[in-house]
Scaffold this motif. Sequence first.
Motif, PDB file in Angstrom:
ATOM      1  N   LYS A   1      -0.360   4.686  -1.415  1.00 10.64           N
ATOM      2  CA  LYS A   1      -0.734   4.526  -2.826  1.00 10.64           C
ATOM      3  C   LYS A   1      -2.108   5.152  -3.110  1.00 10.64           C
ATOM      4  CE  LYS A   1       2.016   0.602  -4.215  1.00 10.64           C
ATOM      5  NZ  LYS A   1       2.085  -0.850  -4.412  1.00 10.64           N
TER       6      LYS A   1
ATOM      7  N   THR B   1       4.425   3.480  -1.611  1.00  5.61           N
ATOM      8  CA  THR B   1       5.543   3.497  -2.554  1.00  5.61           C
ATOM      9  C   THR B   1       6.657   4.354  -1.961  1.00  5.61           C
ATOM     10  OG1 THR B   1       4.232   5.166  -3.695  1.00  5.61           O
ATOM     11  CG2 THR B   1       4.532   3.083  -4.818  1.00  5.61           C
TER      12      THR B   1
ATOM     13  N   TYR C   1       0.780  -1.236   0.000  1.00  3.35           N
ATOM     14  CA  TYR C   1       0.000   0.000   0.000  1.00  3.35           C
ATOM     15  C   TYR C   1       0.820   1.298   0.000  1.00  3.35           C
ATOM     16  CZ  TYR C   1      -3.869  -3.146   1.022  1.00  3.35           C
ATOM     17  OH  TYR C   1      -4.801  -4.145   0.951  1.00  3.35           O
TER      18      TYR C   1
END
Lengths: 189, 277
Positions: free
Chosen positions: B190, B181, B179
């Motif tokens: 995300k 980055t 979930y």
Amino acid sequence: MKNLSILVVDDDPVIRRLLEQRLKNERFHVEVAEDGYAAEKILRHKYFDVVLTDLMMPGDIGGIEVLEIAKELNSKTEVLLITAHSSVHTAVEAMKKGAIDYLEKPINFDELFLRLDKISNVQSIMKNAQDLQFAMNTTESAASATIQDLEIQVSRQREMLDRLETVLRDGQATDEVKVEQALTIFDQM
Amino acid sequence: MIKINPAELKLISQYIQDISGIYLDQSKSYLFETRLSSVAEAYGCKSYQELQTKAKMDSTKKIEKEIIDAITTNETLFFRDKGPFELLQFKILPEIIDARSSKTALKTNIKIWSAAASTGQELYSIAIVIKELLRDSPDYIFTLLGTDISDAAIAQASYGKYNRFEIERGLDKKYLQKYFTLFGDSWKIKDELRAMVNFRKINLMQPFNALGKFDIIFCRNVAIYFTLEDRKKLFNKMADILADDGYLVIGSTESLTGICPKFIPKRHLRSIFYQKK
């Protein structure tokens, strides 16, 4: 022995030896790697508090790659870069990727020791914060178990009192029946 | 650091309570000094009284915002205290879905409010639980709202970026990869998760019934900063906007005994939640 373990990564044997010696004199725990490949091998087997690496090294694993590997393996490892004046720009880029600081060549050892002191301080504050966190969590979970038990108990007793009140205020029933019913409610608790 | 005198303690403590509901013990003068000194200095004030006068006269409310940011505690983490999230996953969501589905052919809309969202970790944790439980089931629409009194906290929550210290506390590695980055030295939530939530600034001392009815309210570890009177008002207002079969989750060391008789506590495993009588 000082409380930091340091991995020195430099392809220049003279600088490598010099750094190793000076850091050992300051009683740090030091190991050395002659290039990025050797550094990766060592890092995969052992945790270091600090990686002190040259930015420009031959081969595919330069300082930036050493930084990425070290951070991926353990984000607690701090990476200090050594850079020539001409590549300061790259060093700044590296800091965006998580390097804690950079030193320009020729290395000023006073400056290096100052940075290491700071890293050591930050790490002990972090350790302290983690200990506090742990103590707080322990206290909190003990307290919450107690409070939640009490909360449920109080709520049950409240409910019992409400039922008792209903029974005792019943205008239709005789006193004897009221007492009988009240005792039944009492026994059910 | 600017020292605070007893008269100012009284004045500033009342002022902070008026603007935020937060009650600060006047015996803890260091709390005022460590948190407000830099705000006072930034506005060139020599005393806290001067700061308060300036803040009151400032029509842009900029100083007041900064005082609130400085005084509020943003201590939070992903999945802080696992209990409430297990409660959500294994008890509350299944029950509420069961109660709401099948009645009509329409999609089921479930509204959740994180009333003291701070920097967003609680609401994103709720979003993760929903995502993990229901995947992307088209049958349900979730409305997830996070509110906080601090502009700075809301700004960070909306941006959804967390440094590694914030991330490392409480978040499972598998969720991190799934979930978030990597964003420089930090992690960013995300878009699929970010799109599920909304954040806005709300002062819990003011009326909030315009938010509409909620099915689930998380109001954890915020009322502890309020006086008993303000706690009573807060939870009574919450009872008004909670659906009749809705769920209220408060902090694990908090209690509603003597605060709001409209709620009864119920136990599920190691956790407690509240429902209306």
